[in-house]
Write an enzyme that holds these catalytic residues in place. Structure first.
Site, short mmCIF file in Angstrom:
data_model
loop_
_atom_site.label_atom_id
_atom_site.label_comp_id
_atom_site.label_asym_id
_atom_site.label_seq_id
_atom_site.Cartn_x
_atom_site.Cartn_y
_atom_site.Cartn_z
N GLU A 116 0.84 -1.19 0.00
CA GLU A 116 0.00 0.00 0.00
C GLU A 116 0.87 1.24 0.00
O GLU A 116 2.10 1.17 0.16
CB GLU A 116 -0.94 -0.01 1.21
CG GLU A 116 -1.94 -1.16 1.16
CD GLU A 116 -2.90 -1.19 2.34
OE1 GLU A 116 -3.87 -1.94 2.27
OE2 GLU A 116 -2.67 -0.46 3.33
N HIS A 244 -8.87 9.87 3.97
CA HIS A 244 -8.54 8.81 3.02
C HIS A 244 -8.75 9.35 1.61
O HIS A 244 -9.78 9.96 1.33
CB HIS A 244 -9.42 7.58 3.25
CG HIS A 244 -8.87 6.34 2.61
ND1 HIS A 244 -8.87 6.15 1.24
CD2 HIS A 244 -8.29 5.24 3.14
CE1 HIS A 244 -8.31 4.97 0.97
NE2 HIS A 244 -7.95 4.41 2.10
N HIS A 353 -11.13 10.06 7.67
CA HIS A 353 -10.90 8.63 7.81
C HIS A 353 -10.32 8.22 9.16
O HIS A 353 -10.83 7.31 9.80
CB HIS A 353 -9.95 8.18 6.69
CG HIS A 353 -9.66 6.71 6.67
ND1 HIS A 353 -10.66 5.77 6.49
CD2 HIS A 353 -8.49 6.02 6.81
CE1 HIS A 353 -10.11 4.55 6.50
NE2 HIS A 353 -8.81 4.68 6.72
N ARG A 388 -0.70 8.85 9.35
CA ARG A 388 -0.64 7.40 9.55
C ARG A 388 -0.24 6.68 8.27
O ARG A 388 -0.81 6.91 7.21
CB ARG A 388 -2.00 6.87 10.02
CG ARG A 388 -2.04 5.35 10.18
CD ARG A 388 -3.35 4.92 10.79
NE ARG A 388 -4.45 5.03 9.85
CZ ARG A 388 -4.90 4.03 9.08
NH1 ARG A 388 -4.30 2.85 9.11
NH2 ARG A 388 -5.92 4.22 8.28
#
Length: 529
Positions: A116, A244, A353, A388
């Site tokens: 990712e 997000h 998010h 994050r």
């Protein structure tokens, strides 16, 4: 009613359930979990992508994962916290598997790892595209089969109990604030009961519901953060709200919006404008696999430049059967609104998010308030810093649940119940008119936060948000003192508190860093990190 438990856990996601299982197996006391909804509705179940852990030692190592985390966090993450999570992750993966969680594997029996954004290697363990739901399922089965764990579903924690409730003046400078449990609303009786505990653990999840469009469920109203802040506990890094980059653009679904997992970009998905032009090359050399803060700001800017309400994610160049196999739920969801992702672009846009800040804790998950721990998204361990790294949150929750369980088991016998705590004063009435006021105020909070405290900020917008939230705060506190406690008004209070904290911390940070980008103190926008 007064209840007494050695371990009181407020929240029921991966953090709360894994902590409950860890302390219950030691049989050192009674365990109770307070769930504001059903056990299966925690934020954990909405996590699609997976869990980050170094498992392929032939290609990956701890140092790479640590460095990826530090870079994504804009180098303001706490390195001790990062090292603890990364190095303890493989052992906690084994624990999840032992509890019945299934991760996808290849034919040779090794984990089928995804990659990712922000990760330098393939290290994301997953279960198709609904990893969070699988973890929630596995842990729920384990918790429900443990007779030593009491589960109180559809109960709502109103406040944590401290010396304040004994008539002692408590300020942010007061030493040795202690938590004696919580006041909890029972929906069946409409009464607020007293739960006394030796150890209290806050695992209430995130804050996404304060925004108009979010990937979070409607229950993510920041309850734990607000309760601890009101109790004069320390919170940290609240300005770092992660948006997000890719939720499904469907105007009929905004709360929650359907998440298009980052793993789809790791799989080879390409961000494009609706006309087919790519744009990420203007912002970062990692293109569609740049960290989330960079991608979200890039999409936000392109939407404003072109006057459009979404961009697109393209996986039409990938093998159709393979796409359906890897992302079966996303495929079916998009198909339900007339989009075949094997032949059509997926319309996407950013949405609130993840909260990188929260209740400040140490390496054992202990807060600034004695006898109170905080785990999961409501906590601020320092792992995430300014942003994050994808799929670091679920592993953080189980690693810190393990640390907190070990630490609290050492200390639980040193504490006793405080029988001097008074019962909740439940005077007041609720009318239909007042319900309307609450509903309208929730809408106002959503509008304020989305319009003024979003992906791109300015001092002018933040001050306007501050003024609007202050007015809502005064109105809501007056109402709260007149009516009986209800889930609706308590959630509204918490949302206003959290909105205030995000705004205040954003105003205090006089720089653009990580997820906090302000036009008044710009660095080079989309700085290539």
């Amino acid at each position: 009613m007064v209840y007494k438990y050695d371990f009181l856990i407020i929240g029921a996601g991966v953090a709360g359930m894994s902590y409950a299982l860890k302390v219950a197996r030691e049989k050192k006391g009674s365990v109770c979990m307070i769930c504001k909804t059903g056990l299966d509705e925690a934020n954990t179940s909405f996590a699609q992508g997976g869990v980050a852990s170094v498992t392929n030692l032939a290609l990956d190592n701890f140092d790479k994962h640590i460095e990826d985390t530090m870079i994504a966090g804009d180098n303001i993450s706490d390195r001790q916290a990062v090292e603890q999570v990364v190095r303890c992750a493989p052992e906690q993966i084994k624990e999840l598997v032992n509890w019945g969680v299934n991760f996808d594997k290849k034919d040779d029996g090794t984990f089928d790892l995804h990659r990712e954004g922000g990760h330098s290697e393939f290290r994301i363990l997953h279960h198709a595209d609904d990893t969070g739901a699988e973890i929630q399922r596995g842990l729920m089965e384990a918790v429900r089969h443990d007779p030593t764990i009491t589960i109180k579903e559809n109960h709502f924690a109103v406040e944590i109990i401290t010396q304040h409730h004994l008539g002692v003046r408590v300020t942010r400078r007061s030493p040795h604030i202690q938590c004696y449990g919580a006041y909890v609303l029972n929906p069946e009786t409409g009464k607020v009961d007293t739960y006394l505990s030796k150890i209290t653990v806050m695992c209430t999840g995130g804050t996404g519901a304060v925004y108009l469009t979010t990937s979070n469920p409607v229950i993510a109203t920041g309850d734990g953060i607000a309760m601890v802040y009101r109790a004069k506990g320390t919170v940290q890094d609240m300005e770092f709200v992660q948006f997000h980059p890719t939720v499904l653009h469907n105007p009929k679904e905004t709360h929650p919006a359907y998440l298009i997992t980052e793993a789809m970009r790791g799989y080879g998905g390409i961000l494009k404008l609706p006309n087919g032009e790519t744009f990420m090359e203007k912002y970062d050399e990692r293109l569609s696999l740049a960290p989330r803060d960079i991608v979200a700001r890039a999409i936000d800017k392109e939407m404003k430049i072109h006057g459009i309400d979404h961009v697109c994610l393209d996986v039409t160049h990938k093998d159709a059967a393979e796409t359906r196999h890897h992302f079966p739920n996303i495929y079916q969801k998009c198909l339900s609104i007339g989009i075949d992702i094997t032949t059509d672009y997926i319309p996407v846009r950013p949405a609130a998010h993840y909260m990188c800040g929260g209740i400040k804790v140490d390496l054992n998950g202990h807060s600034s308030i004695e006898r109170l721990y905080a785990l999961g998204e409501c906590s601020c361990t320092g792992l995430h810093g300014g942003n994050r790294l994808a799929s670091n949150s679920l592993i953080e929750a189980v690693v810190y649940a393990d640390a907190a369980a070990k630490d609290s088991l050492k200390h639980v016998d040193l504490y006793d119940y405080n029988d001097k705590v008074p019962e909740w004063n439940d005077e007041g009435t609720m009318t239909n008119e007042e319900k309307v006021l609450i509903t309208q105020s929730v809408k106002e909070v959503n509008q304020i936060m989305s319009n003024y405290v979003g992906i791109v900020r300015s001092d002018l917008r933040l001050h306007r948000a501050w003024d609007r939230l202050d007015m809502l705060y005064e109105e809501t506190e007056r109402l709260f003192k007149r009516v009986k406690a209800s889930k609706d008004i308590c959630e509204l209070r918490n949302m206003i508190n959290v909105g205030y904290l995000i705004t205040r911390f954003a105003l205090e940070r006089k720089e653009s860093r990580g997820l906090h980008y302000t036009i008044d103190y710009p660095v080079h926008a989309y700085d290539k990190r």
